[in-house]
Design an enzyme around this catalytic site. Structure first.
Site, PDB file in Angstrom:
ATOM      1  N   HIS A   1       1.698   1.232 -13.402  1.00  0.00           N
ATOM      2  CA  HIS A   1       2.547   0.106 -13.803  1.00  0.00           C
ATOM      3  C   HIS A   1       3.995   0.560 -13.697  1.00  0.00           C
ATOM      4  CE1 HIS A   1       3.652  -3.648 -15.731  1.00  0.00           C
ATOM      5  NE2 HIS A   1       4.495  -2.954 -16.481  1.00  0.00           N
TER       6      HIS A   1
ATOM      7  N   ASP B   1      -2.428  -3.690 -19.228  1.00  0.00           N
ATOM      8  CA  ASP B   1      -1.509  -2.532 -19.351  1.00  0.00           C
ATOM      9  C   ASP B   1      -1.584  -1.907 -20.739  1.00  0.00           C
ATOM     10  OD1 ASP B   1       0.898  -4.594 -17.616  1.00  0.00           O
ATOM     11  OD2 ASP B   1      -0.595  -3.220 -16.770  1.00  0.00           O
TER      12      ASP B   1
ATOM     13  N   GLY C   1       0.782  -1.234   0.000  1.00  0.00           N
ATOM     14  CA  GLY C   1       0.000   0.000   0.000  1.00  0.00           C
ATOM     15  C   GLY C   1       0.808   1.274   0.000  1.00  0.00           C
ATOM     16  N   THR C   2       2.040   1.247  -0.517  1.00  0.00           N
ATOM     17  CA  THR C   2       2.821   2.499  -0.537  1.00  0.00           C
ATOM     18  C   THR C   2       2.234   3.494  -1.530  1.00  0.00           C
ATOM     19  OG1 THR C   2       4.379   1.665  -2.199  1.00  0.00           O
ATOM     20  CG2 THR C   2       4.969   1.340   0.127  1.00  0.00           C
TER      21      THR C   2
ATOM     22  N   ARG D   1     -15.221 -17.485 -10.657  1.00  0.00           N
ATOM     23  CA  ARG D   1     -14.764 -16.132 -10.957  1.00  0.00           C
ATOM     24  C   ARG D   1     -15.954 -15.240 -11.328  1.00  0.00           C
ATOM     25  NH1 ARG D   1     -10.199 -12.808 -11.551  1.00  0.00           N
ATOM     26  NH2 ARG D   1      -9.360 -14.334 -10.146  1.00  0.00           N
TER      27      ARG D   1
ATOM     28  N   ASP E   1      -8.213  -0.661 -19.787  1.00  0.00           N
ATOM     29  CA  ASP E   1      -9.197  -1.142 -20.779  1.00  0.00           C
ATOM     30  C   ASP E   1      -9.186  -2.668 -20.714  1.00  0.00           C
ATOM     31  OD1 ASP E   1      -7.112  -0.624 -23.771  1.00  0.00           O
ATOM     32  OD2 ASP E   1      -6.930  -2.004 -22.073  1.00  0.00           O
ATOM     33  N   GLU E   2      -9.749  -3.311 -21.716  1.00  0.00           N
ATOM     34  CA  GLU E   2      -9.923  -4.773 -21.627  1.00  0.00           C
ATOM     35  C   GLU E   2      -8.596  -5.527 -21.651  1.00  0.00           C
ATOM     36  OE1 GLU E   2     -14.361  -4.503 -22.251  1.00  0.00           O
ATOM     37  OE2 GLU E   2     -13.177  -6.317 -21.927  1.00  0.00           O
ATOM     38  N   GLY E   3      -7.541  -4.850 -22.123  1.00  0.00           N
ATOM     39  CA  GLY E   3      -6.247  -5.550 -22.215  1.00  0.00           C
ATOM     40  C   GLY E   3      -5.468  -5.487 -20.907  1.00  0.00           C
TER      41      GLY E   3
HETATM   42  C1  GRF Z   1       4.026  -1.298  -7.136  1.00  0.00           C
HETATM   43  O1  GRF Z   1       5.328  -1.680  -7.474  1.00  0.00           O
HETATM   44  C2  GRF Z   1       3.257  -0.995  -8.385  1.00  0.00           C
HETATM   45  O2  GRF Z   1       4.057  -0.546  -9.435  1.00  0.00           O
HETATM   46  C3  GRF Z   1       2.692  -2.309  -8.767  1.00  0.00           C
HETATM   47  O3  GRF Z   1       2.439  -2.994  -7.560  1.00  0.00           O
HETATM   48  C4  GRF Z   1       3.242  -2.447  -6.540  1.00  0.00           C
HETATM   49  C5  GRF Z   1       2.301  -1.954  -5.469  1.00  0.00           C
HETATM   50  O4  GRF Z   1       3.000  -1.576  -4.391  1.00  0.00           O
HETATM   51  N1  GRF Z   1       1.492  -2.116  -9.536  1.00  0.00           N
HETATM   52  P1  GRF Z   1       2.194  -0.941  -3.135  1.00  0.00           P
HETATM   53  O5  GRF Z   1       1.217  -1.994  -2.670  1.00  0.00           O
HETATM   54  O6  GRF Z   1       1.509   0.295  -3.615  1.00  0.00           O
HETATM   55  O7  GRF Z   1       3.279  -0.665  -2.154  1.00  0.00           O
END
Ligand code: GRF
Length: 208
Positions: A109, A150, A11-12, A65, A146-148
């Site tokens: 990402h 990234d 959760g950073t 799911r 979107d559907e893909g």
């Molecule tokens: C981060 O590296 C982010 O790029 C990726 O997942 C990680 C999440 O880290 N999508 P945090 O839980 O926000 O610390």
């Protein structure tokens, strides 16, 4: 603007959003709920400390799911948010949710998309790929979902230098500190202030 933040781990990025709201970097925005698929996610602790409702809903709790997808969207709908923020959320977003929340779901990402993204590139694997390829610059991308995987319209990107001797862990931390925790709050603020639009699949940012 009311947002839901979806998390799975430390959760950073959530913390960066909480801090940015508190210090005014993000305008007129409140986190209505933090949703995790992992009941042990430290991100839920961060939400609790900030007085934000945290809930846990996981595909493991459902017989299929499809059942999870339906329950997840119904739970999310109940919060009536304007934006869904995926901050390290490791669950595939239900296709029905993508359609229902078109251009209302953003993701962070840890690479400069289209490099090192797509299936198989998540968490440390992204940075392992960058080091394996020997790139001199990497970074982070905030994009609409979107559907893909990234593949949605890119909102913001920020570059980060790869240094001699970097390990995947060291590089991951630098990308988080110098890119993720900056562009995710900034993207939310731009959206909150109505500065972001999507024209012909490309993001246009008006104003600062
Ligand atoms: C981060 O590296 C982010 O790029 C990726 O997942 C990680 C999440 O880290 N999508 P945090 O839980 O926000 O610390």
């Amino acid at each position: 603007m009311k947002i839901a933040v979806c998390v799975s781990g430390g959760g950073t990025n959530l913390q960066a959003i909480i801090d940015a709201i508190d210090n005014g970097t993000i305008h007129n925005t409140e986190i209505a709920v933090v949703i995790s698929n992992n009941k042990n996610a430290y991100a839920l602790e961060r939400a609790a400390k900030a007085g934000i409702e945290g809930i846990c809903i996981s595909p493991k709790d459902f017989s299929s799911r499809e059942e999870f997808n339906k329950a997840f969207v119904e739970k999310l709908d109940s919060y009536n948010v304007d934006l869904v923020v995926l901050a390290g959320f490791l669950v595939v977003i239900p296709p029905e949710m993508i359609r229902k929340y078109e251009y209302k779901i953003i993701n962070i990402h840890p690479s400069l998309i289209p490099s090192f993204c797509g299936t198989g590139y998540y968490g440390l694997k992204v940075h392992e790929g960058a080091l394996e390829r020997g790139v001199k610059v990497t970074g982070a991308t905030c994009h609409f979902v979107d559907e893909g995987t990234d593949t949605g319209p890119i909102i913001l990107q920020k570059a980060v230098e790869v240094l001699e001797g970097d390990t995947p862990e060291v590089l991951q931390r630098r990308v988080m500190e110098q890119a993720e925790w900056i562009i995710m709050p900034r993207a939310i603020d731009l959206i909150a202030r109505g500065c972001v639009s999507v024209v012909d699949g490309k993001v246009q940012i008006k104003g600062e």
